[in-house]
Write an enzyme that holds these catalytic residues in place. Structure first.
Site: not given
Ligand code: NAP
Length: 326
Positions: A238, A267, A286
């Protein structure tokens, strides 16, 4: 009486058909999101809302929608939804994790390669008629193979980016909220217990933590100071994880070599944003999850979440399962 649903954008046809089996559906068909005014009017009578990350689903909207039982967000991130407020009101919230993981990881890697090897700049250069000869010093970039990648947030997408990096013989470090020893063993990732250590060692830094109060501007001026002058930042998470003004300064002053970003603080990025004047940043609008197949899977998942909520069941992918069922 049939349930009523409002969808803030057209999504894949099969998902709409599925919802229409159980609900009367109104759809905003515009290319741009519905205005706040339209949204507040449209949700007055609805039981279900299918929202996008461009829709602010806050207490004001919930006030306007007294019958609302379910919010189904067509995204894995849900920072546009006030989940605490929804929970307080007994509204279940669904998202679409998993199905977009690999597609988003592909895009992160595409940005990494583009920024490192200056492909977008090279394309512009070619079209502008600057390709006069093969030049030994023309458009030199940075090697991806055997470089060190630092992943921030080793969740679903972060891990897939790490797996791709291994195919390029990269060394992969990670900093995340939770340590994942099994991945260290199986994928050969190296844990760093603090962000500064990861930043100092990495040739590429890729952000994959969700947006939250804790991650707001986690990359700012001080963090760019710690990175190598040859390093490249990738952000597909994000926009507000990064202090964009600080990113601009870091890129302009050569504190880092480049960036590849799919997300921006505002955005769409305003056309007068100074980042757009820099050649060493690749910006995509995005499109992390934007593949034909993945967007269809996301739409089906969002439809299933919505229908479950309408029927008083917990959505299969529910962010707030603590909401009591009917
Ligand atoms: P996810 O599986 O929940 O992974 C997020 C990771 O970040 C988890 O391992 C989490 O730790 C860790 N985390 C949370 N807070 C943190 C902090 N303060 N410092 C360091 N690490 C931290 O989510 P995902 O499916 O991989 O998606 C990640 C993000 O990508 C989404 O939230 C979304 O905003 C973004 N996204 C963007 C697009 C795009 O179109 N560009 C598409 C999809 C997703 P824990 O293991 O402890 O929970």
């Amino acid at each position: 009486m049939k349930h009523r649903v409002y969808m803030t954008r057209l999504i894949a046809g099969p998902a709409i058909s599925l919802i229409e089996q159980v609900a009367d559906v109104r759809i905003w068909e515009g290319e741009l999101p519905p205005s706040r005014e339209v949204l507040l009017t449209e949700v007055r009578e609805v039981d279900g809302l299918l929202s996008l990350l461009t829709d602010k689903v806050d207490a004001g909207l919930m006030d306007a929608a007294p019958r609302l039982k379910v919010i189904s967000n067509l995204a894995v991130g849900y920072d546009n939804v006030d989940v605490a407020e929804a929970t307080r009101r007994g509204i279940v919230v669904g998202n679409t994790p998993g199905v977009l993981t690999e597609t988003t990881a592909d895009l992160a890697f595409a940005l990494l390669l583009s920024a490192a090897r200056r492909t977008v700049e090279g394309d512009r250069w070619t079209r502008e008629g600057k390709w006069k000869t093969w030049g030994p010093m023309t458009l030199l970039g940075y090697d991806v193979h055997h470089a060190t990648l630092g992943i921030v947030g080793l969740g679903r997408i972060g891990l897939e980016v790490a797996r791709r990096a291994k195919g390029f013989d990269m060394r992969v470090l990670y900093y995340s909220r939770t340590r994942r020893p099994a991945e260290e063993q199986h994928t050969g990732l190296e844990w760093r217990g603090d962000l500064p250590s990861l930043l100092a060692e990495s040739d590429f830094v890729s952000l994959h933590a969700p947006y939250s109060a804790q991650t707001h501007h986690m990359m700012g001026g001080a963090e760019f100071e710690l990175m190598k002058a040859s390093a490249i930042l990738i952000n597909t998470s994000r926009g507000s994880l990064v202090d964009q003004k600080a990113l601009y300064e870091a890129l302009r002053e050569g504190k880092i070599a480049g960036a590849g970003i799919d997300v921006t603080e505002v955005e769409p990025i305003p056309l007068d944003d100074p980042l757009l004047n820099l050649n060493n940043v690749v910006i995509t609008p995005h499109i992390g999850s934007a593949s034909h197949s993945t967007r269809t899977k996301m739409a089906m998942m969002a439809a299933e979440n919505l229908i479950a909520g309408l029927q008083g069941r917990l959505p299969p992918n529910c962010i707030n399962p603590q909401v009591p069922k009917e």
